[in-house]
Design an enzyme around this catalytic site. Structure first.
Site, short mmCIF file in Angstrom:
data_model
loop_
_atom_site.label_atom_id
_atom_site.label_comp_id
_atom_site.label_asym_id
_atom_site.label_seq_id
_atom_site.Cartn_x
_atom_site.Cartn_y
_atom_site.Cartn_z
CE LYS A 78 -1.58 2.97 2.56
NZ LYS A 78 -1.71 4.09 1.63
CD GLU A 124 13.56 1.18 9.17
OE1 GLU A 124 14.00 2.15 9.82
OE2 GLU A 124 14.15 0.09 9.10
CB CYS A 152 13.68 9.52 6.79
SG CYS A 152 14.71 8.31 5.94
CD GLU A 173 10.48 13.74 9.58
OE1 GLU A 173 9.33 13.31 9.77
OE2 GLU A 173 11.39 13.04 9.10
P1 NAD Z 1 2.78 9.16 6.48
O1 NAD Z 1 3.06 8.59 7.82
O2 NAD Z 1 1.82 10.27 6.39
O3 NAD Z 1 2.25 8.01 5.50
C1 NAD Z 1 3.00 6.84 5.28
C2 NAD Z 1 2.06 5.75 4.78
O4 NAD Z 1 1.14 5.39 5.81
C3 NAD Z 1 1.22 6.15 3.59
O5 NAD Z 1 1.12 5.05 2.72
C4 NAD Z 1 -0.11 6.48 4.23
O6 NAD Z 1 -1.19 6.40 3.32
C5 NAD Z 1 -0.18 5.41 5.28
N1 NAD Z 1 -1.09 5.65 6.40
C6 NAD Z 1 -1.57 6.84 6.85
N2 NAD Z 1 -2.36 6.63 7.94
C7 NAD Z 1 -2.36 5.30 8.17
C8 NAD Z 1 -2.97 4.47 9.16
N3 NAD Z 1 -3.73 4.98 10.15
N4 NAD Z 1 -2.76 3.14 9.11
C9 NAD Z 1 -1.98 2.59 8.14
N5 NAD Z 1 -1.38 3.33 7.18
C10 NAD Z 1 -1.57 4.67 7.19
O7 NAD Z 1 4.22 9.55 5.87
P2 NAD Z 1 4.54 10.33 4.51
O8 NAD Z 1 4.10 11.75 4.66
O9 NAD Z 1 4.09 9.55 3.35
O10 NAD Z 1 6.14 10.26 4.51
C11 NAD Z 1 6.94 11.14 5.24
C12 NAD Z 1 7.39 10.51 6.54
O11 NAD Z 1 8.06 9.27 6.28
C13 NAD Z 1 8.43 11.35 7.26
O12 NAD Z 1 8.11 11.37 8.63
C14 NAD Z 1 9.74 10.62 7.03
O13 NAD Z 1 10.73 10.83 7.99
C15 NAD Z 1 9.28 9.21 7.01
N6 NAD Z 1 10.26 8.36 6.32
C16 NAD Z 1 11.04 7.55 7.09
C17 NAD Z 1 12.01 6.77 6.48
C18 NAD Z 1 12.87 5.85 7.29
O14 NAD Z 1 13.43 4.92 6.71
N7 NAD Z 1 13.00 6.04 8.59
C19 NAD Z 1 12.17 6.81 5.09
C20 NAD Z 1 11.34 7.65 4.34
C21 NAD Z 1 10.38 8.43 4.97
#
Ligand code: NAD
Length: 486
Positions: free
Chosen positions: A183, A257, A291, A390
């Site tokens: 997803k 992550e 990230c 962040e």
């Molecule tokens: P997000 O948390 O908003 O969304 C991530 C995913 O989770 C999406 O697919 C979203 O649709 C889904 N999602 C949202 N609510 C959910 C729920 N209640 N249950 C299950 N899934 C749900 O993150 P984003 O805005 O897409 O990405 C940015 C974030 O990702 C930043 O915080 C960044 O630091 C983090 N990130 C971390 C790493 C790492 O390896 N640590 C790598 C890349 C990005």
């Protein structure tokens, strides 16, 4: 269905029209519609998880030898390579990545990741455990520890590196014999849909499933499905903690992550030209939507004014603009909503009393597209929101420190613990500080330079578990001991 117009979701080897139609994908550099993505129903999400469960319990995939799985993963990597040039254009259009980033770190990284895990699939899952004499001369306790797949893995990915991140999850998950439901983030799911189509065509039906939709209910339904054994999630800490709570009642395994606010520590004895390039990386690499960005710039007091002035001057030389234009180094943020979020962080930084040394606005020459100027805050303290939360955009917050102890204390005074950077001419100090930082990775005198064989993951609110290289095989497998006496 084309790479830019995806109307269906993949359930049990069949692409079925999404129950709730499609929604538009917007090119963040032009604000024009770049494609369409499927809007699945919650029932379809549950059906995808069930299909993955059936493929796990009855299909050949978990029962194949590692060598057989590896051969099919390698074939999928080759099939992916054949579509790479189309996928680069789709990636630029949906993520706003610069062409170079789209070609190498986004699309180009995918077959490398698949191939790496194709090779690892071949390794024996068995580890010998040394025999031990049993009490009273009752013989030897012998045995082996063997890795088995966890089951059905929900792979939930973020918007910044959609395909790369997905390949980093399905590669090791599939190599271990799991089946998956993918997803992606709703804002840019087209490349991930293509990746699932390509891999899904090579593997047995139901091994790779793909769902998508705008609202959180899609991810929630996947996490809650009784057919899901493990959730591999990359995204924000807010959503990660929600997922951890949702997984608790059934103790589903999680690999999380999450976000970061990584310290970039610059000592006065460092090679300052190199340190400056490193400090600017949150501006020049994917507009800070990474990230591991070192967005808390901790600079030794004696060089703080000079270093931050040089950085502010250098920002004016960075070309912000259309990611397809040669020479552009700062592209747009992924969406209007995300730009609003980043602008909100900047406004609150100002309100808290931090000083905008450069940037802080939308570039005047770019009336369309979701751009924000490279921004540097000085005069900040580590207690301010702009130093603690962040931003996930081209925004750096600079804070002075007196000595090594204070640098370490400031760096560790964070809810996050993903990454850290140390710049110093004193190598023993570099290693000493690296050991003292409570983060999953520390780079000494180098930028992000991610090593594909290294473990990757966070301390504290930056996550749970490790992926990367062979470490991911542990994350996506159960460990069983088979013992006997001799
Ligand atoms: P997000 O948390 O908003 O969304 C991530 C995913 O989770 C999406 O697919 C979203 O649709 C889904 N999602 C949202 N609510 C959910 C729920 N209640 N249950 C299950 N899934 C749900 O993150 P984003 O805005 O897409 O990405 C940015 C974030 O990702 C930043 O915080 C960044 O630091 C983090 N990130 C971390 C790493 C790492 O390896 N640590 C790598 C890349 C990005």
């Amino acid at each position: 269905m084309t790479a830019a117009n995806v109307e269906s979701v993949l359930i049990g080897g069949e692409w079925v029209p999404a129950a709730r139609g499609t929604y538009p994908i917007v090119d963040p550099s032009t604000e024009e519609v770049a494609g369409a993505a499927p809007e699945a129903s919650v029932e379809q999400v549950r059906a995808a998880a069930r299909a993955a469960r059936d493929a796990f319990e009855q299909g050949p995939w978990p029962r194949m030898s590692g060598a057989e799985r590896g051969a099919l993963l390698a074939k999928a990597a080759e099939a992916f390579r054949r579509e790479m040039s189309t996928l680069v254009d789709v990636t630029i259009a949906e993520t706003g990545a610069l062409r170079g980033v789209a070609e190498s770190q986004q699309v180009g990284a995918v077959p490398l990741r698949l191939l790496k895990y194709a090779e690892m699939a071949v390794r024996s899952p068995d580890d010998e455990v040394l025999p031990r004499p049993m009490p009273g001369g009752a013989g030897l306790a012998c045995g082996l520890a063997t890795r088995e797949p966890v089951g059905v893995v929900a792979c939930i990915t973020p918007f910044n590196f959609p395909m790369t991140n997905c390949a980093g999850k399905i590669g090791p998950a599939l190599a271990c014999g799991n089946t998956v439901v993918v997803k992606p983030a709703p804002v840019d799911p087209l490349g991930v849909a293509a990746l699932c189509r390509i891999v899904g065509e090579v593997l047995p039906p139901g091994v790779v499933n793909f769902v998508n939709g705008v609202g959180p209910e899609i991810g929630e339904a996947l996490v809650d499905s009784p057919d899901v054994d493990m959730v591999s999630f990359t995204g924000s800490t807010t959503v990660g903690t929600r997922i951890q709570a949702a997984c608790a009642p059934r103790l589903k395994r999680t690999l999380l992550e999450l976000g970061g606010k990584s310290a970039q520590i610059v000592f006065a004895d460092a090679d300052l030209a190199k340190a400056l390039r490193g400090a600017m990386q949150p501006w020049t690499f994917h507009s800070g939507q990474i990230c591991i960005a070192g967005t808390r710039l901790l600079v030794e007091q004696s060089i703080y004014d000079e270093f931050t002035s040089r950085m502010a001057a250098a920002a004016k030389e960075l070309r912000v603009g259309d990611p397809r234009t040669a020479g552009v180094v700062v592209g747009p943020l992924v969406s209007r909503a995300h730009r609003d979020r980043v602008e909100g962080c900047i406004a609150r930084g100002r309100d808290e009393g931090a000083v905008v040394a450069c940037g802080g606005k939308r570039p005047a020459h770019l009336p369309r597209g979701f751009y924000v100027e490279p921004t540097l805050f000085t005069g900040a303290t580590n207690a301010m929101e702009i130093a603690r939360e962040e931003v996930f955009g081209p925004v750096v917050t600079a804070i002075p420190f007196r000595d090594e102890d204070e640098a370490i204390a400031l760096a560790n005074d964070s809810d996050y613990g993903l990454y850290g950077y140390v710049w110093t001419g004193d190598t023993p100090r570099g290693l000493r500080v690296a050991r003292a930082l409570r983060t999953g990775t520390v780079q000494v005198n180098s930028g992000s330079g991610m090593n594909p064989d290294a473990p990757f993951g966070g301390y504290k609110l930056s996550g749970i578990g490790r992926d990367g290289g062979a470490y991911a095989l542990t994350a996506y497998s159960e460990l069983k001991y088979i013992g006997w006496t001799a």
